[in-house]
Scaffold this motif. Structure first.
Motif, PDB file in Angstrom:
ATOM      1  N   THR A 105      -2.839 -57.377  74.944  1.00  0.00           N
ATOM      2  CA  THR A 105      -2.707 -55.967  75.308  1.00  0.00           C
ATOM      3  C   THR A 105      -4.008 -55.398  75.881  1.00  0.00           C
ATOM      4  O   THR A 105      -3.967 -54.496  76.732  1.00  0.00           O
ATOM      5  CB  THR A 105      -2.271 -55.138  74.091  1.00  0.00           C
ATOM      6  OG1 THR A 105      -3.099 -55.473  72.958  1.00  0.00           O
ATOM      7  CG2 THR A 105      -0.823 -55.425  73.737  1.00  0.00           C
ATOM      8  N   GLY A 109      -3.482 -53.729  79.360  1.00  0.00           N
ATOM      9  CA  GLY A 109      -3.743 -52.291  79.419  1.00  0.00           C
ATOM     10  C   GLY A 109      -4.818 -51.903  80.428  1.00  0.00           C
ATOM     11  O   GLY A 109      -4.543 -51.133  81.361  1.00  0.00           O
ATOM     12  N   SER A 128      -0.711 -47.261  80.507  1.00  0.00           N
ATOM     13  CA  SER A 128      -1.729 -48.295  80.303  1.00  0.00           C
ATOM     14  C   SER A 128      -2.680 -47.915  79.181  1.00  0.00           C
ATOM     15  O   SER A 128      -3.193 -48.791  78.468  1.00  0.00           O
ATOM     16  CB  SER A 128      -2.505 -48.531  81.596  1.00  0.00           C
ATOM     17  OG  SER A 128      -3.254 -47.386  81.975  1.00  0.00           O
ATOM     18  N   ILE A 131      -1.012 -48.964  75.970  1.00  0.00           N
ATOM     19  CA  ILE A 131      -1.084 -50.422  75.807  1.00  0.00           C
ATOM     20  C   ILE A 131      -2.496 -50.846  75.397  1.00  0.00           C
ATOM     21  O   ILE A 131      -2.683 -51.667  74.492  1.00  0.00           O
ATOM     22  CB  ILE A 131      -0.675 -51.119  77.114  1.00  0.00           C
ATOM     23  CG1 ILE A 131       0.786 -50.802  77.442  1.00  0.00           C
ATOM     24  CG2 ILE A 131      -0.861 -52.641  77.002  1.00  0.00           C
ATOM     25  CD1 ILE A 131       1.233 -51.321  78.802  1.00  0.00           C
ATOM     26  N   VAL A 134      -3.173 -50.235  71.723  1.00  0.00           N
ATOM     27  CA  VAL A 134      -2.669 -51.287  70.839  1.00  0.00           C
ATOM     28  C   VAL A 134      -3.691 -52.409  70.727  1.00  0.00           C
ATOM     29  O   VAL A 134      -4.014 -52.880  69.628  1.00  0.00           O
ATOM     30  CB  VAL A 134      -1.321 -51.831  71.358  1.00  0.00           C
ATOM     31  CG1 VAL A 134      -0.876 -53.029  70.523  1.00  0.00           C
ATOM     32  CG2 VAL A 134      -0.263 -50.739  71.324  1.00  0.00           C
ATOM     33  N   GLY A 135      -4.222 -52.834  71.853  1.00  0.00           N
ATOM     34  CA  GLY A 135      -5.228 -53.897  71.835  1.00  0.00           C
ATOM     35  C   GLY A 135      -6.492 -53.485  71.122  1.00  0.00           C
ATOM     36  O   GLY A 135      -7.094 -54.274  70.377  1.00  0.00           O
TER      37      GLY A 135
END
Length: 233
Positions: A105, A109, A128, A131, A134-135
């Motif tokens: 991610t 992202g 993005s 996303i 999340v990472g």
């Protein structure tokens, strides 16, 4: 008037100077425009400079855009909020799983963020950001969990302190460097380059994680539990 500017078109009409702001797409107030405006003001300070200046815009719809602070604040809120939520969702996952998901991610992202900045797509930009959030959260959870398990209980406090020192240095130094680069290359180009570098680093970390796990699986006996999964549960 002898100077030429990247984002301001100037021409003299007698003793009247016409200055047209031309910083597409919407005359965003970035480092280039600020630099040119400061240069123009310095030139107008000379004794022989025009006494009347007429400012206008090459964009019929925008003179200067007014920033939306709510949308601006939504970006860090979405990034950190999504990271916290993803960390809670994956709290029972192994360190390796968190790192893999985080790397994927963090590659996708920022990569999509670079595309969004390049094409000027707001919806893609906010997507993005989610996303990448999340990472940001899951990747940090996996890294912290795998590192803490390497230390004896009596040394974990010192280890966590070192982790936070390295983490905040890793956060701050690239931003300072990017700020210096932005004054020369522009904010948009710097942001795109920053996102691309981050995506490449995430892919590199993902490849290293997968290769390390594969090598460990070949070395360990079939009935042995992997050190990452067993220690991080």
């Amino acid at each position: 008037m002898t100077a030429s500017y990247e984002t301001i078109d100037t021409h003299l009409d007698g003793r009247v100077l016409h200055a047209t702001f031309h910083a597409p797409p919407i005359n965003l107030i970035g480092p280039e425009l600020v630099r040119d405006l400061v240069g123009l003001i310095e030139e107008l300070s000379r004794p022989d400079a025009p006494r009347v200046v007429v400012f206008d815009s090459a964009d019929d719809d925008f003179f200067f855009p007014h920033p939306n602070h709510l949308l601006g604040g939504a970006v860090p809120a979405m990034l950190c909020g999504t990271g916290a939520l993803a960390t809670a969702v994956m709290r029972a996952s192994s360190a390796r799983s968190c790192i893999v998901v985080g790397c994927v991610t963090l590659a996708v992202g920022p990569g999509l963020t670079a595309v969004a900045l390049g094409i000027g797509n707001s919806a893609l930009f906010y997507t993005s950001t989610v996303i990448a959030g999340v990472g940001f959260g899951v990747g940090y959870l996996g890294a912290l969990r795998s590192l803490v398990n390497l230390a004896d209980p009596e040394h974990r406090g010192a280890l966590v302190s070192a982790i936070y020192l390295v983490a905040y240095t890793a956060f701050s130094v690239p931003v300072v460097v990017a700020g210096a680069v932005a004054t020369r290359e522009g904010l948009e180009h710097t942001a795109i380059g920053f996102c691309v570098v981050l995506a490449v680093l995430a892919v590199t970390a993902l490849v290293a994680t997968l290769r390390t796990s594969s090598r460990a699986a070949r070395i360990m006996p079939p009935n042995s539990a992997g050190p990452t999964d067993s220690q991080s549960s």
